[in-house]
Design a protein around this motif. Structure first.
Motif, mmCIF file in Angstrom:
data_model
loop_
_atom_site.group_PDB
_atom_site.id
_atom_site.type_symbol
_atom_site.label_atom_id
_atom_site.label_comp_id
_atom_site.label_asym_id
_atom_site.label_seq_id
_atom_site.Cartn_x
_atom_site.Cartn_y
_atom_site.Cartn_z
ATOM 1 N N TYR A 66 0.815 -1.210 0.000
ATOM 2 C CA TYR A 66 0.000 0.000 0.000
ATOM 3 C C TYR A 66 0.851 1.264 0.000
ATOM 4 O O TYR A 66 0.434 2.298 -0.516
ATOM 5 C CB TYR A 66 -0.914 -0.008 1.231
ATOM 6 N N PHE A 67 2.070 1.191 0.587
ATOM 7 C CA PHE A 67 2.917 2.379 0.725
ATOM 8 C C PHE A 67 4.375 1.957 0.634
ATOM 9 O O PHE A 67 4.771 0.911 1.161
ATOM 10 C CB PHE A 67 2.655 3.049 2.077
ATOM 11 N N THR A 68 5.192 2.761 -0.081
ATOM 12 C CA THR A 68 6.639 2.520 -0.140
ATOM 13 C C THR A 68 7.377 3.852 -0.013
ATOM 14 O O THR A 68 6.874 4.899 -0.431
ATOM 15 C CB THR A 68 7.061 1.846 -1.467
ATOM 16 N N LYS A 69 8.559 3.770 0.549
ATOM 17 C CA LYS A 69 9.441 4.942 0.633
ATOM 18 C C LYS A 69 10.874 4.459 0.506
ATOM 19 O O LYS A 69 11.309 3.587 1.263
ATOM 20 C CB LYS A 69 9.250 5.676 1.967
ATOM 21 N N ARG A 70 11.597 5.018 -0.461
ATOM 22 C CA ARG A 70 12.999 4.633 -0.640
ATOM 23 C C ARG A 70 13.885 5.495 0.237
ATOM 24 O O ARG A 70 13.739 6.714 0.295
ATOM 25 C CB ARG A 70 13.409 4.753 -2.097
ATOM 26 N N VAL A 71 14.820 4.832 0.902
ATOM 27 C CA VAL A 71 15.700 5.497 1.864
ATOM 28 C C VAL A 71 17.143 5.087 1.587
ATOM 29 O O VAL A 71 17.422 3.912 1.315
ATOM 30 C CB VAL A 71 15.308 5.116 3.316
ATOM 31 N N TRP A 72 18.046 6.063 1.652
ATOM 32 C CA TRP A 72 19.481 5.803 1.563
ATOM 33 C C TRP A 72 20.108 6.060 2.934
ATOM 34 O O TRP A 72 19.837 7.092 3.566
ATOM 35 C CB TRP A 72 20.149 6.708 0.529
ATOM 36 N N ARG A 73 20.938 5.138 3.382
ATOM 37 C CA ARG A 73 21.593 5.256 4.679
ATOM 38 C C ARG A 73 23.100 5.143 4.526
ATOM 39 O O ARG A 73 23.613 4.672 3.502
ATOM 40 C CB ARG A 73 21.138 4.141 5.632
ATOM 41 N N GLU A 74 23.790 5.539 5.578
ATOM 42 C CA GLU A 74 25.243 5.354 5.630
ATOM 43 C C GLU A 74 25.614 4.784 6.997
ATOM 44 O O GLU A 74 25.267 5.359 8.027
ATOM 45 C CB GLU A 74 25.970 6.665 5.373
ATOM 46 N N ILE A 75 26.302 3.639 6.968
ATOM 47 C CA ILE A 75 26.786 2.996 8.184
ATOM 48 C C ILE A 75 28.246 3.395 8.371
ATOM 49 O O ILE A 75 29.094 3.077 7.532
ATOM 50 C CB ILE A 75 26.681 1.465 8.088
ATOM 51 N N ASP A 76 28.537 4.106 9.445
ATOM 52 C CA ASP A 76 29.904 4.527 9.743
ATOM 53 C C ASP A 76 30.639 3.368 10.411
ATOM 54 O O ASP A 76 30.329 2.996 11.542
ATOM 55 C CB ASP A 76 29.893 5.758 10.659
ATOM 56 N N LEU A 77 31.605 2.779 9.702
ATOM 57 C CA LEU A 77 32.336 1.635 10.237
ATOM 58 C C LEU A 77 33.290 2.025 11.353
ATOM 59 O O LEU A 77 33.813 1.158 12.051
ATOM 60 C CB LEU A 77 33.108 0.939 9.112
ATOM 61 N N ARG A 78 33.518 3.340 11.539
ATOM 62 C CA ARG A 78 34.377 3.797 12.636
ATOM 63 C C ARG A 78 33.589 3.965 13.924
ATOM 64 O O ARG A 78 34.182 4.169 14.996
ATOM 65 C CB ARG A 78 35.044 5.122 12.250
ATOM 66 N N ASP A 79 32.261 3.891 13.823
ATOM 67 C CA ASP A 79 31.403 3.980 14.998
ATOM 68 C C ASP A 79 31.587 2.729 15.846
ATOM 69 O O ASP A 79 31.595 1.604 15.329
ATOM 70 C CB ASP A 79 29.946 4.108 14.553
ATOM 71 N N ARG A 80 31.725 2.922 17.147
ATOM 72 C CA ARG A 80 31.949 1.777 18.029
ATOM 73 C C ARG A 80 30.786 0.795 17.989
ATOM 74 O O ARG A 80 30.962 -0.410 18.187
ATOM 75 C CB ARG A 80 32.161 2.264 19.466
ATOM 76 N N GLY A 81 29.596 1.286 17.720
ATOM 77 C CA GLY A 81 28.438 0.410 17.629
ATOM 78 C C GLY A 81 28.465 -0.505 16.416
ATOM 79 O O GLY A 81 27.708 -1.478 16.360
ATOM 80 N N ASN A 82 29.334 -0.213 15.438
ATOM 81 C CA ASN A 82 29.436 -1.036 14.226
ATOM 82 C C ASN A 82 30.762 -1.792 14.147
ATOM 83 O O ASN A 82 31.144 -2.242 13.065
ATOM 84 C CB ASN A 82 29.282 -0.146 12.988
ATOM 85 N N GLU A 83 31.440 -1.926 15.268
ATOM 86 C CA GLU A 83 32.769 -2.538 15.246
ATOM 87 C C GLU A 83 32.735 -4.016 14.866
ATOM 88 O O GLU A 83 33.764 -4.563 14.441
ATOM 89 C CB GLU A 83 33.454 -2.374 16.606
ATOM 90 N N ILE A 84 31.577 -4.682 14.978
ATOM 91 C CA ILE A 84 31.519 -6.088 14.566
ATOM 92 C C ILE A 84 31.709 -6.243 13.059
ATOM 93 O O ILE A 84 32.035 -7.332 12.582
ATOM 94 C CB ILE A 84 30.182 -6.731 14.982
ATOM 95 N N MET A 85 31.534 -5.160 12.294
ATOM 96 C CA MET A 85 31.717 -5.234 10.846
ATOM 97 C C MET A 85 33.167 -5.051 10.424
ATOM 98 O O MET A 85 33.546 -5.443 9.317
ATOM 99 C CB MET A 85 30.852 -4.179 10.144
ATOM 100 N N SER A 86 33.955 -4.408 11.273
ATOM 101 C CA SER A 86 35.345 -4.102 10.894
ATOM 102 C C SER A 86 36.328 -4.636 11.918
ATOM 103 O O SER A 86 37.331 -4.002 12.212
ATOM 104 C CB SER A 86 35.524 -2.587 10.732
ATOM 105 N N SER A 87 36.049 -5.815 12.447
ATOM 106 C CA SER A 87 36.951 -6.434 13.411
ATOM 107 C C SER A 87 38.237 -6.888 12.715
ATOM 108 O O SER A 87 38.203 -7.338 11.561
ATOM 109 C CB SER A 87 36.267 -7.635 14.064
ATOM 110 N N PRO A 88 39.389 -6.788 13.383
ATOM 111 C CA PRO A 88 40.620 -7.315 12.787
ATOM 112 C C PRO A 88 40.576 -8.824 12.565
ATOM 113 O O PRO A 88 41.301 -9.361 11.741
ATOM 114 C CB PRO A 88 41.699 -6.944 13.829
#
Length: 307
Positions: A66-88
């Motif tokens: 019934y409804f759609t909305k397109r959204v663009w986001r940016e995930i900052d890999l330097r953010d501590r909350g996203n550290e699981i994506m850039s682990s050594p």
């Protein structure tokens, strides 16, 4: 005489049984070598139990949206909350790069976020004719200006140079299931391009503060777009590094599908096709606009229901 004979037989039987126990060489001249087995480093690695099957999305019929909305986001890999994506230990960019080099995934042009053209990962780079995947190397690794060599593909490099992920997604209202949910369409890794200034003699310019060669940031472009439905089959095979539980079982596909990341909205579909930074010069105002749209989406979902 019978007692002596019985005792002799008992002694011989005891000796033979002792010789056959584990840790003692067998009787005779033949010595069976001990079989060497590879050692497993830790309890959780004794059995290979890696999930490799993508949990499919619920089927959504076009007439039920019934409804759609397109959204663009940016995930900052330097953010501590996203550290699981850039682990050594386990780096998301490294997983993507390996899949591209193995031919398991296609990389599309940074300007082809609709995935209509041919993948650039299937093309050779004229500057590197010996490498069939040189287009991927050029996009992900680049050349170090100080050594004129391709940068080394390791997690340390990926962590230092890849600073963000751009996401294109659709928020859809499925009136049949009564659910308002996002569906990710594409993901684009963002790399930080660097330059090393040189003086008139060709020597690197030294930063007076740090005493090291000066480094300038040229820009932060996306290396290309990845179709998320294809990417999911790669992500589901790799577990993330987790501070709370080494055997959590969470894989990279879970991180995206279950929204286990922090992000900022950078654009929503509009008639002028403008990003926030196109009409808001101040980064603080762009962040506030992102939060405003997050609240709009949450309020829209909340306003759908009555209690």
């Amino acid at each position: 005489m019978k007692k002596i004979l019985f005792l002799s037989i008992f002694v011989l039987a005891t000796v033979f049984a002792f010789a056959q126990t584990p840790g003692n060489p067998p009787v005779g001249n033949t010595v069976v070598p001990k079989k060497k087995l590879p050692k497993k480093d830790g309890f959780i690695f004794r059995e290979e139990n890696v999930a490799d099957t993508v949990v499919p999305y619920s089927v959504v019929n076009k007439e039920d949206v019934y409804f759609t909305k397109r959204v663009w986001r940016e995930i900052d890999l330097r953010d501590r909350g996203n550290e699981i994506m850039s682990s050594p230990k386990v780096n998301l960019i490294g997983v993507i790069y390996k899949a591209l080099n193995d031919g398991e995934l296609d990389l599309y042009s940074p300007n082809d976020e609709d995935f209509q053209g041919d993948p650039i990962s299937q093309k050779k780079d004229a500057a590197a004719k010996t490498n069939s995947n040189s287009a991927v190397d050029s996009a992900f690794l680049g050349v170090n200006p100080a050594t004129n060599e391709v940068n080394r593909a390791d997690n340390e490099f990926f962590k230092s140079r890849f600073i963000a992920l751009r996401i294109k997604e659709d928020w859809i209202l499925d009136i049949r299931r009564g659910i308002f949910e996002p569906r990710i369409v594409g993901v684009a890794p963002v790399i930080m391009q660097l330059s090393f200034p040189q003086d008139n003699n060709g020597n690197p310019v030294i930063d007076p503060v740090s005493g090291k060669p000066k480094v300038d940031t040229l820009g932060t472009p996306a290396v290309g777009w990845l179709y998320f439905d294809d990417l999911r089959h790669i992500l589901v095979k790799t577990k993330v590094a987790n501070n709370n539980n080494d055997n959590s079982g969470i894989n990279f596909d879970d991180v995206f599908v279950r929204r286990l990341f922090f992000s900022n909205i950078t654009k929503v579909s509009n008639t002028a096709d403008e990003r926030f930074k196109d009409y808001l010069a101040n980064s603080k105002d762009q962040l506030l606009e992102s939060e405003r749209w997050k609240k709009y989406i949450a309020d829209f979902e909340q306003g759908l229901w009555e209690y």
